[in-house]
Design a protein around this motif. Structure first.
Motif, mmCIF file in Angstrom:
data_model
loop_
_atom_site.group_PDB
_atom_site.id
_atom_site.type_symbol
_atom_site.label_atom_id
_atom_site.label_comp_id
_atom_site.label_asym_id
_atom_site.label_seq_id
_atom_site.Cartn_x
_atom_site.Cartn_y
_atom_site.Cartn_z
ATOM 1 N N TYR A 141 0.916 -1.315 -0.013
ATOM 2 C CA TYR A 141 0.014 -0.071 -0.100
ATOM 3 C C TYR A 141 0.896 1.313 -0.048
ATOM 4 N N ASP A 142 0.438 2.310 0.126
ATOM 5 C CA ASP A 142 1.197 3.572 0.077
ATOM 6 C C ASP A 142 2.334 3.630 0.795
ATOM 7 N N SER B 67 -6.540 -2.178 0.668
ATOM 8 C CA SER B 67 -6.842 -1.470 -0.220
ATOM 9 C C SER B 67 -8.480 -1.009 -0.151
ATOM 10 N N PHE C 184 -9.858 2.516 0.807
ATOM 11 C CA PHE C 184 -10.875 2.895 -0.044
ATOM 12 C C PHE C 184 -12.265 3.276 0.852
ATOM 13 N N ALA D 136 -6.360 6.425 3.480
ATOM 14 C CA ALA D 136 -5.201 5.892 3.355
ATOM 15 C C ALA D 136 -4.447 5.986 4.823
ATOM 16 N N PHE E 212 -10.731 -4.208 -9.124
ATOM 17 C CA PHE E 212 -11.136 -3.351 -7.871
ATOM 18 C C PHE E 212 -12.654 -3.311 -7.723
ATOM 19 N N ARG F 91 -12.900 8.264 -7.029
ATOM 20 C CA ARG F 91 -12.352 7.267 -5.777
ATOM 21 C C ARG F 91 -12.106 5.706 -6.474
ATOM 22 N N GLU G 283 -9.552 5.873 -9.142
ATOM 23 C CA GLU G 283 -7.985 6.057 -8.644
ATOM 24 C C GLU G 283 -7.441 4.730 -7.918
ATOM 25 N N HIS G 284 -8.408 4.030 -7.085
ATOM 26 C CA HIS G 284 -7.824 3.198 -6.315
ATOM 27 C C HIS G 284 -7.871 1.855 -7.491
ATOM 28 N N SER G 285 -8.736 1.688 -8.355
ATOM 29 C CA SER G 285 -8.635 0.586 -9.349
ATOM 30 C C SER G 285 -7.218 0.666 -9.970
ATOM 31 N N GLN H 16 -4.401 2.010 -8.936
ATOM 32 C CA GLN H 16 -3.391 1.398 -7.840
ATOM 33 C C GLN H 16 -3.428 0.004 -7.603
ATOM 34 N N TYR H 17 -4.699 -0.373 -7.606
ATOM 35 C CA TYR H 17 -4.889 -1.942 -7.038
ATOM 36 C C TYR H 17 -4.141 -2.582 -8.415
#
Lengths: 259, 274
Positions: free
Chosen positions: A54-55, A80, A84, A88, B19, B109, B112-114, B116-117
């Motif tokens: 993760y970050d 994640s 979400f 974060a 995601f 959102r 964005e997460h998709s 990164q995932y």
């Protein structure tokens, strides 16, 4: 088997012996907290061993690729969805490992009719200050070791992972004397490569409790660097970007190596 | 027994889901079905487009400029004058939104997460085509709500592609998820007809084509276009001269995304627009 406690204990002991033998050839990984962040280093030629979770969280692992993959996926999924649904900053390595991964690995290990996870993992989470860095080592049986200060032991700014306990302990002994949290990236890289070499030599020579001579370590390091690629990643400390993980390519690191 | 939070699926495959699929498995995202479509017997509402805002984007010499006004409205009421409708998805991608904010921000959102995932699980960056398609799918999944008269989103997507050749790419969408790649400019929202007219004019008969504009010239045209849109469209904030509220302008280039500081926008505005 389950009805007889003694048989169960025996089964677990056999299983432990089997897993240890499987993990024994695993090439070491060193993670060092330095000024710029947390540096993960290993040497290898084949599959990737250092991953972004993760970050602010990265993972290094040895073991069976299939098991590593399942645990890596589980960790990424948990982080994640947490990131979400909340944010974060709510994703924490401590919770990820203590509340989710460790219990799952323990029950897989102790259910003697099912397959255990053949994997040993090293997680790190970078903090704003070096003393906020967190390192957690998770064993195949769910056991967790941390770098945090305890009554008996001072806080450590590094962590190591290797095929055998002995190899890991020698790496840790070396890093405890050679590494400080205010080291530059260059210094940290060189300490990490030395620690890796010590761990790797110990795996090859087997039964020794003594740290190899400095000259021998250097020689081994040179030989290995000639044949294998450096796999490394940095969890950056500063900067205003949320994602801190950056993999460091071999050719960016070679010029920083001091012999 | 309760299932462990850790995936213990023995037939597990890392390539299995994206995601949004993961979020749905955990009931964190509304199911993607036609269940949002009006049922027989429920009163039919005629869908009114309500994407009340103005968003524009065009390619210029320094990449793609994306600009959006700051006004958020509910019917005839201005509810917020500092809304952020130009959102960063990753280091090189921007999604600018017209439509219902709740749905649009959630979509951004998820997108964005998709990205990164995908990178974390698959150990490679998602391609531009993949991102464009992912957004399209989110819009498609949302269409049931659009038909019910809630949650319409009509975005613009601007990004920088490194493969096969390094270049800026710009897309606009319709509410059903169809994507259209444009060569020069795109605009969306209730104020977009005016903006489209200005950009068309500038591109064909202006001092030079949009693609050849420098950064200050590009900012100037973006501000003029938004100000023009605000002139006739009540839902577009344009530039608030008394409140000193300027549109949000971001630039996507080879180096990444730059958000123009308000001082810079104010300077260009004072010199060439006001």
């Amino acid at each position: 088997m389950i009805e007889e406690p003694y048989r169960w204990v025996e089964a677990i002991a056999n299983r432990r012996e089997y897993i240890e033998a499987q993990l024994a050839p695993g090439s070491p990984i060193a993670a060092l907290g330095c000024r710029d962040g947390i540096l993960f280093v290993t040497l290898g030629q084949t599959r990737q061993k250092i991953f972004e979770i993760y970050d602010r969280i990265a993972m290094g692992a040895i073991g069976h690729p299939g098991d590593i993959e399942r645990l890596r996926m589980a960790a990424i999924e948990l982080a994640s969805t947490e990131g979400f649904t909340r944010s974060a900053t709510d994703v924490s390595l401590r919770r990820l490992v203590h509340y989710s991964l460790s219990p799952a690995m323990k029950s897989a290990f102790e259910q003697v009719y099912g397959a255990p996870y053949l994997a040993r993992m090293l997680f790190a989470e970078v903090g704003d200050q070096p003393n906020e860095d967190l390192f957690l080592r998770v064993e195949y049986d769910g056991e967790i070791a941390t770098n945090g200060a305890t009554y008996a032991q001072a806080r450590q700014d590094f962590a190591a992972l290797s095929g055998t306990e002995q190899s890991r302990e020698l790496m840790e002994t070396f890093l405890a004397t050679q590494h400080t949290s205010d080291a530059t990236l260059e210094a940290a890289l060189n300490s990490a490569l030395d620690a890796w070499s010590i761990g790797h030599m110990t795996l090859q020579t087997g039964d020794t409790k003594k740290t190899p001579e400095h000259a021998a370590v250097r020689k081994h390091r040179q030989e290995q660097l000639a044949n294998a690629g450096i796999e490394a990643a940095l969890l950056e400390r500063g900067g205003n970007r949320a994602i801190r993980y950056r993999s460091l390519p071999d050719k960016e690191l070679r010029p920083l190596i001091r012999d | 027994m309760e299932r462990s939070p850790v995936a213990f699926d023995q037939n597990f495959s890392g390539a299995a889901g994206d995601f949004p699929a993961l979020l749905r498995r955990r009931s964190l995202l509304a199911p993607a079905t036609a269940s949002g479509l009006p049922q027989a017997g429920t009163p039919q509402k005629v869908w009114q487009p309500t994407e009340a805002t103005t968003i524009l984007a065009f390619k210029f010499s320094g990449g793609v400029l994306v600009a959006g006004d700051r006004r958020a409205t509910a019917g005839n009421t201005v509810v917020y004058d500092r809304a952020d409708k130009v959102l960063e998805i990753d280091r090189h991608s921007i999604m600018a939104i017209a439509g219902v904010p709740a749905t649009a921000w959630e979509m951004a959102r998820v997108l964005e997460h998709s990205c990164q995932y995908f990178r974390r699980t698959q150990l490679q960056e998602m391609s531009v085509d993949g991102k464009v398609r992912a957004l399209s799918k989110l819009l498609r999944d949302n269409f049931g709500f659009v038909m019910q008269g809630v949650g319409v989103v009509v975005p613009i997507f601007a990004t920088y592609d490194f493969y096969p050749k390094p270049e800026a790419r710009l897309y606009f969408y319709d509410a059903m998820g169809a994507q259209f790649e444009v060569t020069d400019y795109a605009a969306t929202g209730s104020g977009s007809p005016a903006v489209r007219g200005i950009l068309y004019y500038e591109n064909n008969w202006g001092a030079k084509p949009l693609r050849e504009l420098g950064e200050d010239e590009a900012v100037s045209i973006a501000l003029r276009a938004l100000d023009t849109a605000a002139e006739s469209d009540t839902s577009t904030g344009g530039v608030d001269r008394s409140g000193k509220i300027y549109p949000l302008i971001k630039i996507v280039s080879h180096e990444g995304i730059t958000t123009l500081p308000e001082s810079k926008i104010a300077a260009v505005f004072k010199e060439t627009v006001a």
